[in-house]
Scaffold this motif. Structure first.
Motif, PDB file in Angstrom:
ATOM      1  N   GLY A 116       0.838  -1.184   0.000  1.00 30.40           N
ATOM      2  CA  GLY A 116       0.000   0.000   0.000  1.00 30.40           C
ATOM      3  C   GLY A 116       0.877   1.238   0.000  1.00 30.40           C
ATOM      4  N   GLY A 117       0.713   2.119  -0.986  1.00 35.29           N
ATOM      5  CA  GLY A 117       1.486   3.355  -1.038  1.00 35.29           C
ATOM      6  C   GLY A 117       2.977   3.111  -1.108  1.00 35.29           C
ATOM      7  N   ALA A 173       8.197  -4.052  -1.051  1.00 33.88           N
ATOM      8  CA  ALA A 173       7.832  -5.022  -2.080  1.00 33.88           C
ATOM      9  C   ALA A 173       8.880  -5.086  -3.179  1.00 33.88           C
ATOM     10  CB  ALA A 173       6.468  -4.660  -2.662  1.00 33.88           C
ATOM     11  N   LYS A 174       9.412  -3.938  -3.561  1.00 40.17           N
ATOM     12  CA  LYS A 174      10.376  -3.887  -4.661  1.00 40.17           C
ATOM     13  C   LYS A 174      11.624  -4.684  -4.341  1.00 40.17           C
ATOM     14  CE  LYS A 174      12.935  -0.645  -7.600  1.00 40.17           C
ATOM     15  NZ  LYS A 174      13.225   0.792  -7.891  1.00 40.17           N
ATOM     16  N   SER A 175      12.138  -4.552  -3.133  1.00 38.47           N
ATOM     17  CA  SER A 175      13.331  -5.298  -2.737  1.00 38.47           C
ATOM     18  C   SER A 175      13.083  -6.799  -2.788  1.00 38.47           C
ATOM     19  CB  SER A 175      13.754  -4.886  -1.325  1.00 38.47           C
ATOM     20  OG  SER A 175      14.901  -5.593  -0.904  1.00 38.47           O
ATOM     21  N   ILE A 176      11.952  -7.227  -2.261  1.00 36.93           N
ATOM     22  CA  ILE A 176      11.611  -8.656  -2.271  1.00 36.93           C
ATOM     23  C   ILE A 176      11.403  -9.161  -3.684  1.00 36.93           C
ATOM     24  CG2 ILE A 176       9.752 -10.270  -1.667  1.00 36.93           C
ATOM     25  CD1 ILE A 176       9.580  -8.900   1.023  1.00 36.93           C
ATOM     26  N   LEU A 177      10.707  -8.381  -4.502  1.00 36.37           N
ATOM     27  CA  LEU A 177      10.455  -8.775  -5.886  1.00 36.37           C
ATOM     28  C   LEU A 177      11.765  -8.985  -6.642  1.00 36.37           C
ATOM     29  CD1 LEU A 177       8.771  -9.079  -8.512  1.00 36.37           C
ATOM     30  CD2 LEU A 177       8.784  -6.570  -8.667  1.00 36.37           C
ATOM     31  N   ILE A 193       5.473 -15.185  -8.733  1.00 32.33           N
ATOM     32  CA  ILE A 193       5.396 -13.977  -7.911  1.00 32.33           C
ATOM     33  C   ILE A 193       4.235 -13.123  -8.391  1.00 32.33           C
ATOM     34  CG2 ILE A 193       6.655 -11.984  -7.035  1.00 32.33           C
ATOM     35  CD1 ILE A 193       9.213 -13.393  -8.226  1.00 32.33           C
ATOM     36  N   ASN A 194       3.402 -12.675  -7.456  1.00 29.94           N
ATOM     37  CA  ASN A 194       2.274 -11.798  -7.763  1.00 29.94           C
ATOM     38  C   ASN A 194       2.371 -10.557  -6.893  1.00 29.94           C
ATOM     39  OD1 ASN A 194       0.183 -13.657  -9.447  1.00 29.94           O
ATOM     40  ND2 ASN A 194       1.218 -14.879  -7.877  1.00 29.94           N
ATOM     41  N   LEU A 195       2.518  -9.402  -7.512  1.00 34.88           N
ATOM     42  CA  LEU A 195       2.585  -8.145  -6.777  1.00 34.88           C
ATOM     43  C   LEU A 195       1.297  -7.362  -6.963  1.00 34.88           C
ATOM     44  CD1 LEU A 195       3.878  -5.778  -5.248  1.00 34.88           C
ATOM     45  CD2 LEU A 195       5.006  -5.117  -7.391  1.00 34.88           C
ATOM     46  N   TYR A 196       0.653  -7.016  -5.851  1.00 37.70           N
ATOM     47  CA  TYR A 196      -0.542  -6.168  -5.836  1.00 37.70           C
ATOM     48  C   TYR A 196      -0.150  -4.858  -5.158  1.00 37.70           C
ATOM     49  CZ  TYR A 196      -3.355 -10.258  -7.053  1.00 37.70           C
ATOM     50  OH  TYR A 196      -3.890 -11.360  -7.692  1.00 37.70           O
ATOM     51  N   TRP A 197      -0.150  -3.785  -5.939  1.00 34.46           N
ATOM     52  CA  TRP A 197       0.238  -2.467  -5.410  1.00 34.46           C
ATOM     53  C   TRP A 197      -0.993  -1.570  -5.436  1.00 34.46           C
ATOM     54  CZ3 TRP A 197       4.242   1.281  -8.070  1.00 34.46           C
ATOM     55  CH2 TRP A 197       4.495   2.363  -7.206  1.00 34.46           C
ATOM     56  N   GLY A 198      -1.409  -1.145  -4.266  1.00 33.15           N
ATOM     57  CA  GLY A 198      -2.602  -0.328  -4.146  1.00 33.15           C
ATOM     58  C   GLY A 198      -2.281   1.112  -3.803  1.00 33.15           C
ATOM     59  N   ALA A 199      -3.055   2.039  -4.397  1.00 32.13           N
ATOM     60  CA  ALA A 199      -2.878   3.466  -4.131  1.00 32.13           C
ATOM     61  C   ALA A 199      -4.193   4.177  -4.376  1.00 32.13           C
ATOM     62  CB  ALA A 199      -1.775   4.043  -5.006  1.00 32.13           C
ATOM     63  N   LYS A 200      -4.214   5.455  -4.036  1.00 33.97           N
ATOM     64  CA  LYS A 200      -5.441   6.234  -4.227  1.00 33.97           C
ATOM     65  C   LYS A 200      -5.751   6.415  -5.716  1.00 33.97           C
ATOM     66  CE  LYS A 200      -7.374   8.114  -1.291  1.00 33.97           C
ATOM     67  NZ  LYS A 200      -8.500   7.698  -0.416  1.00 33.97           N
ATOM     68  N   THR A 201      -4.763   6.850  -6.486  1.00 31.71           N
ATOM     69  CA  THR A 201      -4.958   7.103  -7.916  1.00 31.71           C
ATOM     70  C   THR A 201      -3.797   6.508  -8.711  1.00 31.71           C
ATOM     71  OG1 THR A 201      -3.733   9.191  -7.997  1.00 31.71           O
ATOM     72  CG2 THR A 201      -6.057   9.302  -7.326  1.00 31.71           C
ATOM     73  N   GLN A 202      -3.951   6.486 -10.021  1.00 34.00           N
ATOM     74  CA  GLN A 202      -2.899   5.976 -10.891  1.00 34.00           C
ATOM     75  C   GLN A 202      -1.609   6.784 -10.743  1.00 34.00           C
ATOM     76  OE1 GLN A 202      -4.096   5.372 -14.962  1.00 34.00           O
ATOM     77  NE2 GLN A 202      -1.999   5.445 -15.739  1.00 34.00           N
ATOM     78  N   ALA A 203      -1.718   8.084 -10.537  1.00 31.05           N
ATOM     79  CA  ALA A 203      -0.537   8.941 -10.403  1.00 31.05           C
ATOM     80  C   ALA A 203       0.316   8.555  -9.197  1.00 31.05           C
ATOM     81  CB  ALA A 203      -0.969  10.399 -10.301  1.00 31.05           C
ATOM     82  N   ASP A 245       2.399 -17.798   0.086  1.00 32.88           N
ATOM     83  CA  ASP A 245       3.095 -17.029   1.116  1.00 32.88           C
ATOM     84  C   ASP A 245       2.767 -15.571   0.858  1.00 32.88           C
ATOM     85  OD1 ASP A 245       4.401 -19.088   2.502  1.00 32.88           O
ATOM     86  OD2 ASP A 245       6.065 -19.103   1.076  1.00 32.88           O
ATOM     87  N   LEU A 246       2.366 -14.841   1.901  1.00 29.09           N
ATOM     88  CA  LEU A 246       1.901 -13.472   1.751  1.00 29.09           C
ATOM     89  C   LEU A 246       2.833 -12.498   2.460  1.00 29.09           C
ATOM     90  CD1 LEU A 246      -0.371 -11.578   0.722  1.00 29.09           C
ATOM     91  CD2 LEU A 246      -1.505 -11.930   2.920  1.00 29.09           C
ATOM     92  N   TYR A 247       3.330 -11.523   1.716  1.00 34.87           N
ATOM     93  CA  TYR A 247       4.184 -10.461   2.243  1.00 34.87           C
ATOM     94  C   TYR A 247       3.419  -9.145   2.155  1.00 34.87           C
ATOM     95  CZ  TYR A 247       8.045 -13.789   1.981  1.00 34.87           C
ATOM     96  OH  TYR A 247       8.860 -14.888   2.158  1.00 34.87           O
ATOM     97  N   VAL A 248       3.394  -8.380   3.249  1.00 29.54           N
ATOM     98  CA  VAL A 248       2.511  -7.203   3.340  1.00 29.54           C
ATOM     99  C   VAL A 248       3.292  -5.998   3.845  1.00 29.54           C
ATOM    100  CG1 VAL A 248       0.433  -6.243   4.392  1.00 29.54           C
ATOM    101  CG2 VAL A 248       0.529  -8.692   3.831  1.00 29.54           C
ATOM    102  N   ALA A 249       3.091  -4.857   3.183  1.00 33.51           N
ATOM    103  CA  ALA A 249       3.661  -3.593   3.665  1.00 33.51           C
ATOM    104  C   ALA A 249       2.705  -2.459   3.346  1.00 33.51           C
ATOM    105  CB  ALA A 249       5.019  -3.326   3.018  1.00 33.51           C
ATOM    106  N   GLY A 250       2.425  -1.653   4.342  1.00 34.90           N
ATOM    107  CA  GLY A 250       1.509  -0.527   4.178  1.00 34.90           C
ATOM    108  C   GLY A 250       1.100  -0.022   5.549  1.00 34.90           C
ATOM    109  N   ARG A 251       0.029   0.700   5.578  1.00 35.52           N
ATOM    110  CA  ARG A 251      -0.455   1.246   6.844  1.00 35.52           C
ATOM    111  C   ARG A 251      -0.839   0.133   7.823  1.00 35.52           C
ATOM    112  NH1 ARG A 251      -1.610   6.641   6.909  1.00 35.52           N
ATOM    113  NH2 ARG A 251      -1.592   7.743   4.911  1.00 35.52           N
ATOM    114  N   PHE A 252      -0.682   0.410   9.121  1.00 41.82           N
ATOM    115  CA  PHE A 252      -1.027  -0.574  10.143  1.00 41.82           C
ATOM    116  C   PHE A 252      -2.482  -1.000  10.020  1.00 41.82           C
ATOM    117  CE2 PHE A 252       2.048  -1.269  13.734  1.00 41.82           C
ATOM    118  CZ  PHE A 252       3.164  -0.857  13.030  1.00 41.82           C
ATOM    119  N   GLU A 253      -3.350  -0.044   9.684  1.00 45.53           N
ATOM    120  CA  GLU A 253      -4.776  -0.360   9.574  1.00 45.53           C
ATOM    121  C   GLU A 253      -5.012  -1.406   8.492  1.00 45.53           C
ATOM    122  OE1 GLU A 253      -4.340   3.956  10.895  1.00 45.53           O
ATOM    123  OE2 GLU A 253      -3.416   2.609   9.425  1.00 45.53           O
TER     124      GLU A 253
END
Length: 231
Positions: free
Chosen positions: A110-111, A117-121, A133-143, A196-204
């Motif tokens: 996330g963000g 994620a990049k280092s692991i990838l 390997i499957n990377l899901y990158w989430g953000a508010k907008t495409q920018a 196997d799931l690797y996660v990085a982003g906000r605590f929420e």
């Protein structure tokens, strides 16, 4: 953990709120993909940031720092880097580093969690060449997906890598997932016991993922992320 002095060789704005800093060191700076460093601001003031490059890149450390003037915790690090062109860091921290496995790897970022994620990838592509390997990158907008083009290009050249960008607010020409990033993963994977799931982003975000994914069959032993030390 190793304490080293580093030289700031470049500072680049990636978005209005995200800055890439490239650090150079002539000292030993070994770490595992997925580990982080701490910028030493004072004896009792050490601020953590994920390392974005793979460990096989010697002498260089890449950081992606999300910071604005109203976020002094990170913004003061940018100011110090810009003003002094040097930092003291402690490197090789964290237990959420990449493991070797026959399971499919899923990374949720996330963000600016993308730096983790990049280092692991990159490390997994280099050292576990047959692993899916499957990377899901989430953000508010495409920018906000500041390496979207690079990841799309990489996915075209690496048969074992799939990239899934996710935005909450989509442009009319957007062709990827829309909504919350962990929902996209759940829509694509039926049996979570096989990943196997690797996660990085906000605590929420991490808290929700831990609750939902383990309830749907993901073993805790297959869940990695520094946030889970506190959740």
């Amino acid at each position: 953990m190793t304490s080293i002095d580093v030289k700031v060789i470049s500072i680049e704005s990636l978005t209005e709120t995200v800055t890439k800093i490239i650090l150079e060191t002539n000292q030993q700076s070994s770490f595992k993909a997925g580990q982080y460093l701490q910028v030493v601001m004072g004896e009792n003031d050490k601020r953590p940031f994920s390392i974005a490059n793979a460990p096989n890149v010697k002498g260089i450390i890449e950081l992606h720092i999300g910071a604005t003037p109203d976020n002094p915790y990170a913004y003061e690090v940018l100011q110090l880097a810009s003003n002094t062109k040097k930092l003291k860091v402690e490197i090789g921290l964290g237990e959420a580093y990449v493991r070797e496995s026959d399971k499919t790897m899923v990374i949720i970022a996330g963000g600016t969690g993308y730096s983790y994620a990049k280092s692991i990838l990159l490390d997994t592509l280099a050292n576990q060449t047959k692993r899916q390997i499957n990377l899901y990158w989430g953000a508010k907008t495409q920018a906000d997906l500041y390496e979207l083009a690079e990841l799309n290009a990489l996915a075209k050249t690496q048969a074992n890598f799939s990239f899934h960008p996710v935005v909450e607010i989509a442009n009319t020409d957007w062709q990827g997932h829309v909504g919350l990033v962990h929902h996209a993963v759940l829509s694509d994977f039926n049996d979570l016991s096989l990943i196997d799931l690797y996660v990085a982003g906000r605590f929420e975000m991490a808290a929700v993922i831990k609750e939902v994914f383990t309830a749907k069959g993901l073993p805790l032993t297959s869940l990695y992320g520094d946030a889970f030390t506190y959740l």
